[in-house]
Design a protein around this motif. Sequence first.
Motif, PDB file in Angstrom:
ATOM      1  N   ALA A 419       0.857  -1.164   0.232  1.00  0.00           N
ATOM      2  CA  ALA A 419       0.164  -0.114   0.061  1.00  0.00           C
ATOM      3  C   ALA A 419       0.804   1.011   0.197  1.00  0.00           C
ATOM      4  O   ALA A 419       0.584   2.063  -0.719  1.00  0.00           O
ATOM      5  CB  ALA A 419      -0.858   0.105   1.113  1.00  0.00           C
ATOM      6  N   ARG A 420       2.095   1.390   0.758  1.00  0.00           N
ATOM      7  CA  ARG A 420       2.860   2.475   0.773  1.00  0.00           C
ATOM      8  C   ARG A 420       3.650   2.761  -0.587  1.00  0.00           C
ATOM      9  O   ARG A 420       3.586   3.770  -0.943  1.00  0.00           O
ATOM     10  CB  ARG A 420       3.957   2.364   2.079  1.00  0.00           C
ATOM     11  CG  ARG A 420       3.306   2.272   3.410  1.00  0.00           C
ATOM     12  CD  ARG A 420       4.226   2.545   4.459  1.00  0.00           C
ATOM     13  NE  ARG A 420       5.141   1.327   4.488  1.00  0.00           N
ATOM     14  CZ  ARG A 420       4.982   0.215   4.946  1.00  0.00           C
ATOM     15  NH1 ARG A 420       4.051   0.494   6.148  1.00  0.00           N
ATOM     16  NH2 ARG A 420       5.840  -0.634   5.119  1.00  0.00           N
ATOM     17  N   ALA A 421       3.965   1.578  -1.106  1.00  0.00           N
ATOM     18  CA  ALA A 421       4.658   1.819  -2.400  1.00  0.00           C
ATOM     19  C   ALA A 421       3.590   2.050  -3.349  1.00  0.00           C
ATOM     20  O   ALA A 421       4.240   3.051  -4.090  1.00  0.00           O
ATOM     21  CB  ALA A 421       5.073   0.464  -2.783  1.00  0.00           C
ATOM     22  N   LEU A 422       2.483   1.646  -3.529  1.00  0.00           N
ATOM     23  CA  LEU A 422       1.481   1.948  -4.359  1.00  0.00           C
ATOM     24  C   LEU A 422       1.006   3.622  -4.258  1.00  0.00           C
ATOM     25  O   LEU A 422       0.709   4.081  -5.380  1.00  0.00           O
ATOM     26  CB  LEU A 422       0.337   1.103  -4.593  1.00  0.00           C
ATOM     27  CG  LEU A 422      -0.603   1.245  -5.674  1.00  0.00           C
ATOM     28  CD1 LEU A 422       0.085   1.065  -6.840  1.00  0.00           C
ATOM     29  CD2 LEU A 422      -1.923   0.236  -5.418  1.00  0.00           C
ATOM     30  N   LEU A 423       0.887   3.974  -3.048  1.00  0.00           N
ATOM     31  CA  LEU A 423       0.376   5.330  -2.888  1.00  0.00           C
ATOM     32  C   LEU A 423       1.356   6.169  -2.852  1.00  0.00           C
ATOM     33  O   LEU A 423       0.929   7.541  -2.375  1.00  0.00           O
ATOM     34  CB  LEU A 423      -0.587   5.178  -1.765  1.00  0.00           C
ATOM     35  CG  LEU A 423      -1.853   4.178  -2.023  1.00  0.00           C
ATOM     36  CD1 LEU A 423      -2.555   4.332  -0.612  1.00  0.00           C
ATOM     37  CD2 LEU A 423      -2.741   4.634  -2.963  1.00  0.00           C
ATOM     38  N   ALA A 424       2.718   6.073  -2.897  1.00  0.00           N
ATOM     39  CA  ALA A 424       3.759   7.028  -2.527  1.00  0.00           C
ATOM     40  C   ALA A 424       3.596   8.215  -3.303  1.00  0.00           C
ATOM     41  O   ALA A 424       3.847   9.494  -2.854  1.00  0.00           O
ATOM     42  CB  ALA A 424       5.072   6.206  -2.600  1.00  0.00           C
ATOM     43  N   PRO A 425       3.110   8.235  -4.517  1.00  0.00           N
ATOM     44  CA  PRO A 425       2.928   9.480  -5.370  1.00  0.00           C
ATOM     45  C   PRO A 425       1.772  10.678  -4.601  1.00  0.00           C
ATOM     46  O   PRO A 425       2.228  11.698  -5.162  1.00  0.00           O
ATOM     47  CB  PRO A 425       2.871   8.877  -6.645  1.00  0.00           C
ATOM     48  CG  PRO A 425       3.156   7.519  -6.906  1.00  0.00           C
ATOM     49  CD  PRO A 425       2.897   6.989  -5.543  1.00  0.00           C
ATOM     50  N   ILE A 426       1.128  10.126  -4.010  1.00  0.00           N
ATOM     51  CA  ILE A 426       0.130  10.994  -3.627  1.00  0.00           C
ATOM     52  C   ILE A 426       0.009  11.130  -2.105  1.00  0.00           C
ATOM     53  O   ILE A 426      -0.915  11.691  -1.421  1.00  0.00           O
ATOM     54  CB  ILE A 426      -1.443  10.496  -4.248  1.00  0.00           C
ATOM     55  CG1 ILE A 426      -1.639   9.094  -3.649  1.00  0.00           C
ATOM     56  CG2 ILE A 426      -1.515  10.568  -5.709  1.00  0.00           C
ATOM     57  CD1 ILE A 426      -3.305   8.961  -3.814  1.00  0.00           C
ATOM     58  N   ALA A 431      -5.517  15.549   0.845  1.00  0.00           N
ATOM     59  CA  ALA A 431      -6.521  15.898   0.129  1.00  0.00           C
ATOM     60  C   ALA A 431      -6.816  14.837  -1.054  1.00  0.00           C
ATOM     61  O   ALA A 431      -7.920  14.458  -1.260  1.00  0.00           O
ATOM     62  CB  ALA A 431      -6.730  17.351  -0.118  1.00  0.00           C
ATOM     63  N   LEU A 432      -6.125  14.581  -1.633  1.00  0.00           N
ATOM     64  CA  LEU A 432      -5.823  13.746  -2.959  1.00  0.00           C
ATOM     65  C   LEU A 432      -6.220  12.352  -2.386  1.00  0.00           C
ATOM     66  O   LEU A 432      -7.061  11.610  -2.706  1.00  0.00           O
ATOM     67  CB  LEU A 432      -4.515  13.662  -3.632  1.00  0.00           C
ATOM     68  CG  LEU A 432      -4.225  15.176  -4.373  1.00  0.00           C
ATOM     69  CD1 LEU A 432      -2.943  14.704  -5.344  1.00  0.00           C
ATOM     70  CD2 LEU A 432      -5.336  15.401  -5.286  1.00  0.00           C
ATOM     71  N   VAL A 433      -5.725  12.049  -1.244  1.00  0.00           N
ATOM     72  CA  VAL A 433      -5.752  10.486  -0.657  1.00  0.00           C
ATOM     73  C   VAL A 433      -7.337  10.387  -0.306  1.00  0.00           C
ATOM     74  O   VAL A 433      -7.881   9.346  -0.771  1.00  0.00           O
ATOM     75  CB  VAL A 433      -4.930  10.041   0.414  1.00  0.00           C
ATOM     76  CG1 VAL A 433      -5.201   9.120   1.190  1.00  0.00           C
ATOM     77  CG2 VAL A 433      -3.445  10.220  -0.024  1.00  0.00           C
ATOM     78  N   LEU A 453     -17.485  14.993   0.688  1.00  0.00           N
ATOM     79  CA  LEU A 453     -16.352  15.960   0.917  1.00  0.00           C
ATOM     80  C   LEU A 453     -16.847  17.387   1.200  1.00  0.00           C
ATOM     81  O   LEU A 453     -15.759  18.344   1.782  1.00  0.00           O
ATOM     82  CB  LEU A 453     -15.432  15.707   0.198  1.00  0.00           C
ATOM     83  CG  LEU A 453     -14.639  14.364  -0.236  1.00  0.00           C
ATOM     84  CD1 LEU A 453     -13.759  14.479  -1.321  1.00  0.00           C
ATOM     85  CD2 LEU A 453     -14.109  13.953   1.143  1.00  0.00           C
ATOM     86  N   ASP A 454     -17.925  17.797   0.901  1.00  0.00           N
ATOM     87  CA  ASP A 454     -18.426  19.373   1.086  1.00  0.00           C
ATOM     88  C   ASP A 454     -17.488  20.095   0.133  1.00  0.00           C
ATOM     89  O   ASP A 454     -17.193  21.221   0.715  1.00  0.00           O
ATOM     90  CB  ASP A 454     -18.267  19.706   2.490  1.00  0.00           C
ATOM     91  CG  ASP A 454     -19.551  19.264   3.386  1.00  0.00           C
ATOM     92  OD1 ASP A 454     -20.565  18.936   2.766  1.00  0.00           O
ATOM     93  OD2 ASP A 454     -19.240  19.191   4.508  1.00  0.00           O
ATOM     94  N   ARG A 463      -9.140  16.733  -8.680  1.00  0.00           N
ATOM     95  CA  ARG A 463      -8.288  15.795  -7.775  1.00  0.00           C
ATOM     96  C   ARG A 463      -8.211  14.546  -8.492  1.00  0.00           C
ATOM     97  O   ARG A 463      -7.254  13.879  -8.131  1.00  0.00           O
ATOM     98  CB  ARG A 463      -8.910  16.056  -6.599  1.00  0.00           C
ATOM     99  CG  ARG A 463      -8.894  17.294  -5.807  1.00  0.00           C
ATOM    100  CD  ARG A 463      -9.387  17.040  -4.276  1.00  0.00           C
ATOM    101  NE  ARG A 463      -9.564  18.309  -3.496  1.00  0.00           N
ATOM    102  CZ  ARG A 463     -10.069  18.564  -2.291  1.00  0.00           C
ATOM    103  NH1 ARG A 463     -11.053  17.570  -1.836  1.00  0.00           N
ATOM    104  NH2 ARG A 463     -10.085  19.794  -1.597  1.00  0.00           N
ATOM    105  N   ILE A 464      -9.255  13.893  -8.788  1.00  0.00           N
ATOM    106  CA  ILE A 464      -9.190  12.594  -9.464  1.00  0.00           C
ATOM    107  C   ILE A 464      -8.196  12.606 -10.525  1.00  0.00           C
ATOM    108  O   ILE A 464      -7.215  11.636 -10.947  1.00  0.00           O
ATOM    109  CB  ILE A 464     -10.469  12.061  -9.834  1.00  0.00           C
ATOM    110  CG1 ILE A 464     -11.346  11.927  -8.231  1.00  0.00           C
ATOM    111  CG2 ILE A 464     -10.456  10.688 -10.420  1.00  0.00           C
ATOM    112  CD1 ILE A 464     -10.828  11.005  -7.542  1.00  0.00           C
TER     113      ILE A 464
END
Length: 491
Positions: A419-426, A431-433, A453-454, A463-464
């Motif tokens: 999970a850490r490696a896959l999501l490292a870019p964001i 806010a993006l996560v 998210l209001d 963001r997506i």
Amino acid sequence: MPDPTVPPTPPVALDALLARADLGLRRIAGPADPAVVVHWAHTSEMADPYPYLLGGELLLSAGVHIPDGAGAGYFDAYVSRIVAAGGAALGFGVAPVHDTVPGALVEACEMHGLPLLEVPPRTTFSAVARALWQLMAQARTAELRRVTEAQQSLATAAARPDPVPAVLQQLARRLGGRAVLYGPEGTPIAGAGPDPGAEARTALAKLAEVVRPSGQEPSDARPSSASDTVAGVRLVAHALGNGEGFVLGTAAPQRDAGDHTIASVAAVLLSLLTGERHSGSGADRSSALVRLLLGAAPAEVAPLLGGDRWRVVCGRPDGRAAPDPVAASALGAALGSSLVDVAGEVVRVLVPDGRTVERVPGWTLGVSAAAAPRDWPAADAQASRALARARATRTPLLRHGDRPALTDLVPPHDADAHARALLAPIERSPALVDTLRTWLSLHGSWDRTAVALDVHRNTVRQRIARCAALLDTDLDDPDVRMELWFALRRT
């Protein structure tokens, strides 16, 4: 049915209506009693208005119903019927039918004690009714402000180190009388405010026995409140809702429209305070907090809270208003727990696993799976995500699934590393996560994600798109979405 939490519109003193210079009303008969109040205005030219009155009206008439040559007998019957119906006063217009108020009508009103007002030709009945509504609106605004300020002061008092005496002192000051807390044995254990006298004091203690449950009968066998008036003092007893036999008693020289609401708020707060103290759970929870601060593991102090497995419930009030301490305490009471935390617009409640969490009117709730102390942070995240989905789908209550998932087949250490490696870019942009997690949980719905998210739906799209660019992947691919969702569940 009227909302019991909102004080009713107070009546208007007849003297306040007479004080309006723009109306030019003049009292020409009846008592000049400042206690006379008017609840509404009603225009009628019926010779017998009794069937059309509810009581408390200012009856307006131009005398069209008066026959030629009417004598004292006619006016006596007319006024007596108004008094019998509970009319507060009679307003007589001297135009266009009559040039003056008939003398026999003045005599009849004086004899029956009905205030009689002369309405000048320049003043229409509509103007009188409009002025009355304006005075009632002003009185209601003032009453709502008084109730709101009282609620805030009671909530502040409940947060003091000595909450029970502080709440009673605030209640007595707001009611202008005496507030007493009676224990399960019927003896007063705390009180504040001036002594109403021996007769009223004895009567209030007896009134408390009327609402106190005996423990040998159903909980609904006795009324939750009772009232009486003794020696000119208004007495009210409220049974506290903790089932322990505590009763709140009040004695005040008068009973205004909002006093019931103020006393009800105090009763709710005292129910929470006395229930916690009487059961001893308050001391246990204080001990648990001290042990945590001194370095004890959550698993060691969990038994002091009353159980080993708990659910986290995240709640948000319907509408835009942020929850106040009174509302948060009420939610905790509805869920059966006093472990309540207000964090911005969200209230978090820790509920024992054995207690069923049901819908609470006026709230949107997200419920976590049952968790042991070491997993409480994860349960908090589950409840928060469930609340976001509930708000996006406009569902009053959503629960996090309890069944085993495929993620349980992967060793936690390996899953976290992936999970850490896959999501490292964001990972440097919370806010993006959060947006990606919410968007995936709502199956790629722009509108529902924006609601959860209001934010504006265009913000979600931006963001997506940013996530897709940083992750260098196609978010329309279901395999990619599944892998990202797996990773996000581990963060």
